[in-house]
Design a protein around this motif. Structure first.
Motif, PDB file in Angstrom:
ATOM      1  N   VAL A  28      27.982 -51.869 -77.188  1.00  0.00           N
ATOM      2  CA  VAL A  28      29.215 -52.408 -76.907  1.00  0.00           C
ATOM      3  C   VAL A  28      30.090 -51.936 -75.755  1.00  0.00           C
ATOM      4  O   VAL A  28      30.466 -50.658 -75.819  1.00  0.00           O
ATOM      5  CB  VAL A  28      29.917 -52.284 -78.356  1.00  0.00           C
ATOM      6  CG1 VAL A  28      31.490 -53.119 -78.172  1.00  0.00           C
ATOM      7  CG2 VAL A  28      29.324 -53.347 -79.477  1.00  0.00           C
ATOM      8  N   GLU A  31      36.084 -53.674 -77.384  1.00  0.00           N
ATOM      9  CA  GLU A  31      36.309 -54.562 -78.523  1.00  0.00           C
ATOM     10  C   GLU A  31      37.959 -54.877 -78.474  1.00  0.00           C
ATOM     11  O   GLU A  31      38.778 -53.913 -78.185  1.00  0.00           O
ATOM     12  CB  GLU A  31      35.820 -53.907 -79.734  1.00  0.00           C
ATOM     13  CG  GLU A  31      35.687 -54.577 -80.956  1.00  0.00           C
ATOM     14  CD  GLU A  31      34.945 -53.776 -81.916  1.00  0.00           C
ATOM     15  OE1 GLU A  31      35.125 -54.205 -82.961  1.00  0.00           O
ATOM     16  OE2 GLU A  31      34.133 -52.923 -81.656  1.00  0.00           O
ATOM     17  N   ASN A  38      37.731 -60.511 -83.994  1.00  0.00           N
ATOM     18  CA  ASN A  38      37.358 -59.496 -83.237  1.00  0.00           C
ATOM     19  C   ASN A  38      36.499 -59.900 -81.805  1.00  0.00           C
ATOM     20  O   ASN A  38      35.401 -61.209 -82.307  1.00  0.00           O
ATOM     21  CB  ASN A  38      36.263 -58.530 -84.068  1.00  0.00           C
ATOM     22  CG  ASN A  38      36.563 -57.124 -83.985  1.00  0.00           C
ATOM     23  OD1 ASN A  38      37.769 -56.728 -83.562  1.00  0.00           O
ATOM     24  ND2 ASN A  38      35.578 -56.191 -84.687  1.00  0.00           N
ATOM     25  N   ARG A  40      34.170 -58.643 -78.905  1.00  0.00           N
ATOM     26  CA  ARG A  40      33.217 -57.569 -78.426  1.00  0.00           C
ATOM     27  C   ARG A  40      32.807 -58.048 -76.842  1.00  0.00           C
ATOM     28  O   ARG A  40      32.411 -58.941 -76.828  1.00  0.00           O
ATOM     29  CB  ARG A  40      31.973 -57.300 -79.470  1.00  0.00           C
ATOM     30  CG  ARG A  40      32.431 -56.388 -80.376  1.00  0.00           C
ATOM     31  CD  ARG A  40      31.287 -56.244 -81.499  1.00  0.00           C
ATOM     32  NE  ARG A  40      31.750 -55.542 -82.790  1.00  0.00           N
ATOM     33  CZ  ARG A  40      31.216 -55.569 -83.753  1.00  0.00           C
ATOM     34  NH1 ARG A  40      29.792 -56.335 -83.830  1.00  0.00           N
ATOM     35  NH2 ARG A  40      31.628 -55.166 -84.817  1.00  0.00           N
TER      36      ARG A  40
END
Length: 42
Positions: A28, A31, A38, A40
Motif C-alpha cells: 500500500v 490511503e 477507505n 488505498r
C-alpha cells in the motif's frame, strides 16, 4: 483486453489485492478516506 468477456466484481479485485499485500507481493503506497470509504493506492 477481454472485450468485456471477463468481469471482476469489486469484492474479487479487492480480495485479491488484500491477499497480495498479505503475501508481500504488493504494498500500500497510500490511503485516504473518500466519501466515508477507505481508498488505498498500491
Amino acid at each position: 483486453m477481454s472485450d468485456y468477456r471477463v468481469r471482476l466484481g469489486a469484492g474479487t479485485l479487492y480480495g485479491a489485492l488484500d491477499r497480495l499485500d498479505t503475501e508481500g507481493l504488493v504494498e500500500v503506497a497510500g490511503e485516504e478516506v473518500v466519501r466515508g470509504r477507505n481508498r488505498r493506492y498500491y
